[in-house]
Design a protein around this motif. Structure first.
Motif, PDB file in Angstrom:
ATOM      1  N   GLY A   1     -16.293  21.554 -42.004  1.00 52.29           N
ATOM      2  CA  GLY A   1     -16.073  20.564 -43.049  1.00 52.29           C
ATOM      3  C   GLY A   1     -17.225  19.592 -43.216  1.00 52.29           C
ATOM      4  O   GLY A   1     -17.016  18.436 -43.553  1.00 52.29           O
TER       5      GLY A   1
ATOM      6  N   GLU B   1     -13.169  17.781 -52.901  1.00 54.80           N
ATOM      7  CA  GLU B   1     -11.969  18.547 -52.538  1.00 54.80           C
ATOM      8  C   GLU B   1     -11.931  18.828 -51.039  1.00 54.80           C
ATOM      9  O   GLU B   1     -10.876  18.730 -50.409  1.00 54.80           O
ATOM     10  CB  GLU B   1     -11.919  19.869 -53.306  1.00 54.80           C
ATOM     11  CG  GLU B   1     -11.539  19.737 -54.751  1.00 54.80           C
ATOM     12  CD  GLU B   1     -11.624  21.062 -55.491  1.00 54.80           C
ATOM     13  OE1 GLU B   1     -11.493  22.127 -54.828  1.00 54.80           O
ATOM     14  OE2 GLU B   1     -11.836  21.034 -56.706  1.00 54.80           O
ATOM     15  N   ARG B   2     -13.080  19.181 -50.473  1.00 47.20           N
ATOM     16  CA  ARG B   2     -13.138  19.464 -49.039  1.00 47.20           C
ATOM     17  C   ARG B   2     -12.843  18.207 -48.231  1.00 47.20           C
ATOM     18  O   ARG B   2     -12.116  18.255 -47.234  1.00 47.20           O
ATOM     19  CB  ARG B   2     -14.512  20.030 -48.660  1.00 47.20           C
ATOM     20  CG  ARG B   2     -14.619  20.461 -47.218  1.00 47.20           C
ATOM     21  CD  ARG B   2     -13.681  21.619 -46.919  1.00 47.20           C
ATOM     22  NE  ARG B   2     -13.887  22.075 -45.564  1.00 47.20           N
ATOM     23  CZ  ARG B   2     -12.934  22.180 -44.648  1.00 47.20           C
ATOM     24  NH1 ARG B   2     -11.687  21.894 -44.948  1.00 47.20           N
ATOM     25  NH2 ARG B   2     -13.201  22.584 -43.434  1.00 47.20           N
TER      26      ARG B   2
ATOM     27  N   GLU C   1     -10.982  15.732 -49.237  1.00 43.51           N
ATOM     28  CA  GLU C   1      -9.541  15.491 -49.402  1.00 43.51           C
ATOM     29  C   GLU C   1      -8.728  16.370 -48.458  1.00 43.51           C
ATOM     30  O   GLU C   1      -7.755  15.914 -47.850  1.00 43.51           O
ATOM     31  CB  GLU C   1      -9.124  15.737 -50.850  1.00 43.51           C
ATOM     32  CG  GLU C   1      -9.643  14.690 -51.810  1.00 43.51           C
ATOM     33  CD  GLU C   1      -9.463  15.075 -53.273  1.00 43.51           C
ATOM     34  OE1 GLU C   1      -9.128  16.252 -53.566  1.00 43.51           O
ATOM     35  OE2 GLU C   1      -9.676  14.198 -54.127  1.00 43.51           O
ATOM     36  N   GLN C   2      -9.128  17.631 -48.322  1.00 43.88           N
ATOM     37  CA  GLN C   2      -8.428  18.542 -47.395  1.00 43.88           C
ATOM     38  C   GLN C   2      -8.498  18.023 -45.965  1.00 43.88           C
ATOM     39  O   GLN C   2      -7.504  18.045 -45.241  1.00 43.88           O
ATOM     40  CB  GLN C   2      -9.051  19.941 -47.448  1.00 43.88           C
ATOM     41  CG  GLN C   2      -8.794  20.701 -48.700  1.00 43.88           C
ATOM     42  CD  GLN C   2      -9.615  21.996 -48.747  1.00 43.88           C
ATOM     43  OE1 GLN C   2     -10.493  22.215 -47.909  1.00 43.88           O
ATOM     44  NE2 GLN C   2      -9.325  22.834 -49.721  1.00 43.88           N
ATOM     45  N   LEU C   3      -9.672  17.575 -45.567  1.00 46.62           N
ATOM     46  CA  LEU C   3      -9.847  17.056 -44.205  1.00 46.62           C
ATOM     47  C   LEU C   3      -8.960  15.839 -43.966  1.00 46.62           C
ATOM     48  O   LEU C   3      -8.294  15.737 -42.928  1.00 46.62           O
ATOM     49  CB  LEU C   3     -11.315  16.691 -43.962  1.00 46.62           C
ATOM     50  CG  LEU C   3     -12.298  17.849 -43.870  1.00 46.62           C
ATOM     51  CD1 LEU C   3     -13.728  17.340 -43.931  1.00 46.62           C
ATOM     52  CD2 LEU C   3     -12.059  18.657 -42.615  1.00 46.62           C
TER      53      LEU C   3
ATOM     54  N   ARG D   1      -6.203  14.957 -45.672  1.00 42.99           N
ATOM     55  CA  ARG D   1      -4.787  15.360 -45.703  1.00 42.99           C
ATOM     56  C   ARG D   1      -4.346  15.964 -44.381  1.00 42.99           C
ATOM     57  O   ARG D   1      -3.265  15.653 -43.879  1.00 42.99           O
ATOM     58  CB  ARG D   1      -4.553  16.382 -46.825  1.00 42.99           C
ATOM     59  CG  ARG D   1      -4.060  15.753 -48.083  1.00 42.99           C
ATOM     60  CD  ARG D   1      -3.700  16.802 -49.117  1.00 42.99           C
ATOM     61  NE  ARG D   1      -4.597  16.581 -50.238  1.00 42.99           N
ATOM     62  CZ  ARG D   1      -5.454  17.456 -50.736  1.00 42.99           C
ATOM     63  NH1 ARG D   1      -5.525  18.664 -50.255  1.00 42.99           N
ATOM     64  NH2 ARG D   1      -6.236  17.138 -51.731  1.00 42.99           N
ATOM     65  N   SER D   2      -5.173  16.807 -43.809  1.00 43.50           N
ATOM     66  CA  SER D   2      -4.787  17.452 -42.545  1.00 43.50           C
ATOM     67  C   SER D   2      -4.670  16.436 -41.419  1.00 43.50           C
ATOM     68  O   SER D   2      -3.809  16.559 -40.549  1.00 43.50           O
ATOM     69  CB  SER D   2      -5.765  18.563 -42.168  1.00 43.50           C
ATOM     70  OG  SER D   2      -7.006  18.028 -41.802  1.00 43.50           O
TER      71      SER D   2
ATOM     72  N   ARG E   1      -1.352  13.986 -41.828  1.00 42.19           N
ATOM     73  CA  ARG E   1      -0.054  14.547 -41.422  1.00 42.19           C
ATOM     74  C   ARG E   1       0.327  14.131 -40.005  1.00 42.19           C
ATOM     75  O   ARG E   1       1.495  14.028 -39.680  1.00 42.19           O
ATOM     76  CB  ARG E   1      -0.086  16.065 -41.513  1.00 42.19           C
ATOM     77  CG  ARG E   1      -0.072  16.574 -42.908  1.00 42.19           C
ATOM     78  CD  ARG E   1       0.050  18.093 -42.927  1.00 42.19           C
ATOM     79  NE  ARG E   1      -0.602  18.563 -44.137  1.00 42.19           N
ATOM     80  CZ  ARG E   1      -1.592  19.432 -44.184  1.00 42.19           C
ATOM     81  NH1 ARG E   1      -2.035  19.985 -43.083  1.00 42.19           N
ATOM     82  NH2 ARG E   1      -2.131  19.780 -45.318  1.00 42.19           N
TER      83      ARG E   1
ATOM     84  N   GLU F   1      -5.768   9.385 -50.827  1.00 44.31           N
ATOM     85  CA  GLU F   1      -4.903  10.253 -50.021  1.00 44.31           C
ATOM     86  C   GLU F   1      -3.880   9.444 -49.229  1.00 44.31           C
ATOM     87  O   GLU F   1      -2.752   9.888 -49.029  1.00 44.31           O
ATOM     88  CB  GLU F   1      -5.738  11.127 -49.084  1.00 44.31           C
ATOM     89  CG  GLU F   1      -6.541  12.198 -49.790  1.00 44.31           C
ATOM     90  CD  GLU F   1      -5.681  13.169 -50.578  1.00 44.31           C
ATOM     91  OE1 GLU F   1      -4.582  13.550 -50.098  1.00 44.31           O
ATOM     92  OE2 GLU F   1      -6.091  13.542 -51.681  1.00 44.31           O
TER      93      GLU F   1
END
Length: 173
Positions: A82, A116-117, A119-121, A123-124, A127, A163
């Motif tokens: 990432g 986007e990448r 945001e993915q990082l 979000r993960s 959680r 996020e």
């Protein structure tokens, strides 16, 4: 495993063969840049003229390709670790890739895709976070994670705040 350079009394063609064999052995493990191979040859005491001839030949047959290496490196490090553009540029520079090649390879990364990448990082990681009334600590930690991975600081804070708001809303429902 380090081997020392052959004795100077060994003939020039033989030393060139040994240098070529060393480079091929190194390339068997993983692809490498020309600068990495040159460094390994110098470390083992091979003269610059032999190194240049060997590296020129390996480049001519396509075994050493800094542009291809940089493209593969960027693809792999973005997908698996990432990494952002700044971190990727620093890593490629460390590997001895030319600045023009770095600029060309990283120029192909769209800003939207990079966001986007990021945001993915986030979000993960979100959680696993416990959100409370004051999320400043979580926000700072997530932004710092993105900055360490080479994302722009402004982008990091924008992504984290968006996020974080989305995660709060998701948890309310």
């Amino acid at each position: 495993m380090t081997t020392s350079c052959p004795h100077p009394s060994i003939s020039e063609p033989s030393r060139e063969e040994q240098a070529r064999a060393l480079c091929l052995r190194l390339l068997t493990a993983r692809s490498r840049t020309r600068a990495e191979l040159a460094g390994q040859l110098a470390k083992r005491g091979y003269p610059a003229d032999i190194s240049e001839r060997v590296l020129d030949r390996l480049t001519a047959v396509g075994l050493v390709d800094d542009t291809g290496f940089a493209e593969n490196w960027v693809h792999s490090r973005r997908a698996n670790a990432g990494k952002g553009k700044r971190a990727l540029a620093a890593e490629l520079h460390t590997k001895g890739v030319d600045n023009d090649v770095i600029t060309a390879v990283l120029g192909g990364i769209d800003a939207g895709v990079e966001r986007e990448r990021a945001e993915q990082l986030v979000r993960s990681r979100l959680r696993r976070e416990t959100l409370g009334d004051d999320d400043a600590r979580v926000s700072r930690r997530l932004a710092a994670m993105l900055v360490r991975r080479g994302y722009d600081q402004t982008l990091a804070f924008d992504v984290v705040s968006a996020e974080l708001a989305a995660e709060r809303e998701r948890r309310r429902v």
